[in-house]
Motif scaffolding. Sequence first.
Motif, PDB file in Angstrom:
ATOM      1  N   TRP A  60      39.441  43.966  55.112  1.00 11.89           N
ATOM      2  CA  TRP A  60      39.206  43.734  53.699  1.00 11.89           C
ATOM      3  C   TRP A  60      38.286  44.513  53.743  1.00 11.89           C
TER       4      TRP A  60
ATOM      5  N   ARG B 189      37.772  48.038  50.982  1.00  8.54           N
ATOM      6  CA  ARG B 189      37.406  48.156  49.889  1.00  8.54           C
ATOM      7  C   ARG B 189      36.341  50.000  49.980  1.00  8.54           C
TER       8      ARG B 189
ATOM      9  N   ARG C 227      38.806  51.943  48.017  1.00  9.87           N
ATOM     10  CA  ARG C 227      39.619  52.053  46.613  1.00  9.87           C
ATOM     11  C   ARG C 227      38.163  52.403  46.014  1.00  9.87           C
TER      12      ARG C 227
ATOM     13  N   ARG D  88      39.435  47.880  39.590  1.00  7.22           N
ATOM     14  CA  ARG D  88      38.744  46.314  40.100  1.00  7.22           C
ATOM     15  C   ARG D  88      38.400  45.215  39.514  1.00  7.22           C
TER      16      ARG D  88
ATOM     17  N   HIS E 214      40.879  43.923  41.976  1.00 10.52           N
ATOM     18  CA  HIS E 214      40.640  44.348  43.453  1.00 10.52           C
ATOM     19  C   HIS E 214      42.160  45.141  44.488  1.00 10.52           C
TER      20      HIS E 214
ATOM     21  N   CYS F 131      44.014  39.975  44.278  1.00 17.59           N
ATOM     22  CA  CYS F 131      43.757  40.319  45.394  1.00 17.59           C
ATOM     23  C   CYS F 131      45.201  41.175  45.827  1.00 17.59           C
TER      24      CYS F 131
END
Length: 305
Positions: A158, A162, A165, A206, A209, A259
């Motif tokens: 994860w 993150r 991205r 954003r 996610h 997500c």
Amino acid sequence: GKSTTNVVVVVVEQPPSSSSQRPRPFFDAEAFYGTLPTRAFRPGGRPPPWTTSLHPWLWIVAPAELAAFGSFADALEAHYYVRSPETATPGDIGEATALLKAVGRLAKVLALPDDHVAKRSLIKHAAWWREHLDELDELDAIAGRKRVPAAWVGVPPWALLRAFRASHRKIAAKTLDRRFAWLDALHDEPPLRVLRTVGDCVDCGRILHNCAAMYGTVVAREDCILVALDDPRPDGHGRPMALGEFRLNHGWQQVSEYCNGRPSAETRATFDAYGPTLQTWWTAHVAQKRRDAAAKAKATETEHD
């Protein structure tokens, strides 16, 4: 069964009961070594070697082939499942295409050198990735990088996503106002909203996610259309609840919620209902571009004469 649309349909047979399955290795590299060519997902492309072709648009991946993915096989069968090509719905076709892509992405990552950050993450955190198959496209993108920041090495998946991205948001921030002018004539159908700028892609990514920020150049090339499902409630403030990626003649390549979560049946139906509108509009758009190009070429010939 036959498919009348130019899409790839993958049918996974009913998996055997878990009690009868043998322990599986993590991955059989000999059976699934190498990456899949992009053309394998296009009409007329050669089927991957691990599929059985029954029709130009119908490829079958049976449990025997999926078993080579060892500990990922059960997750693939449970996550993407198409019952029958004869009764396939648009949603089934989307699921089938997603399965084929997931298998290809796993093969690509697992064929990487052992020290690549993407492969290390997949092997070390296999349980997490089995629960997040819809995020394999981002791991696939990371796999395509020759170099990655040192800070990405050894972090949980994860955290890796993150950071990935964030890197795309940073790149896209330089062109937030860039508009996809070719979509100006395409109307929204609320609560569905076409993403029309790089900034729209960044904001959607954003909030949800996901990796929407990395699709700016893809949309600009007219390779896909991104559509957000906005919250219609008065207190929803028009925030996106889901995102879909549509491609000409291929339909919805993916539809996901927060997500990269699986869409509800209602959400999927909303996107499926909009699909024919996008297909019709895009087909007409391509036809007009061809007419314009032909007229321009003819005018140029006349000038030279």
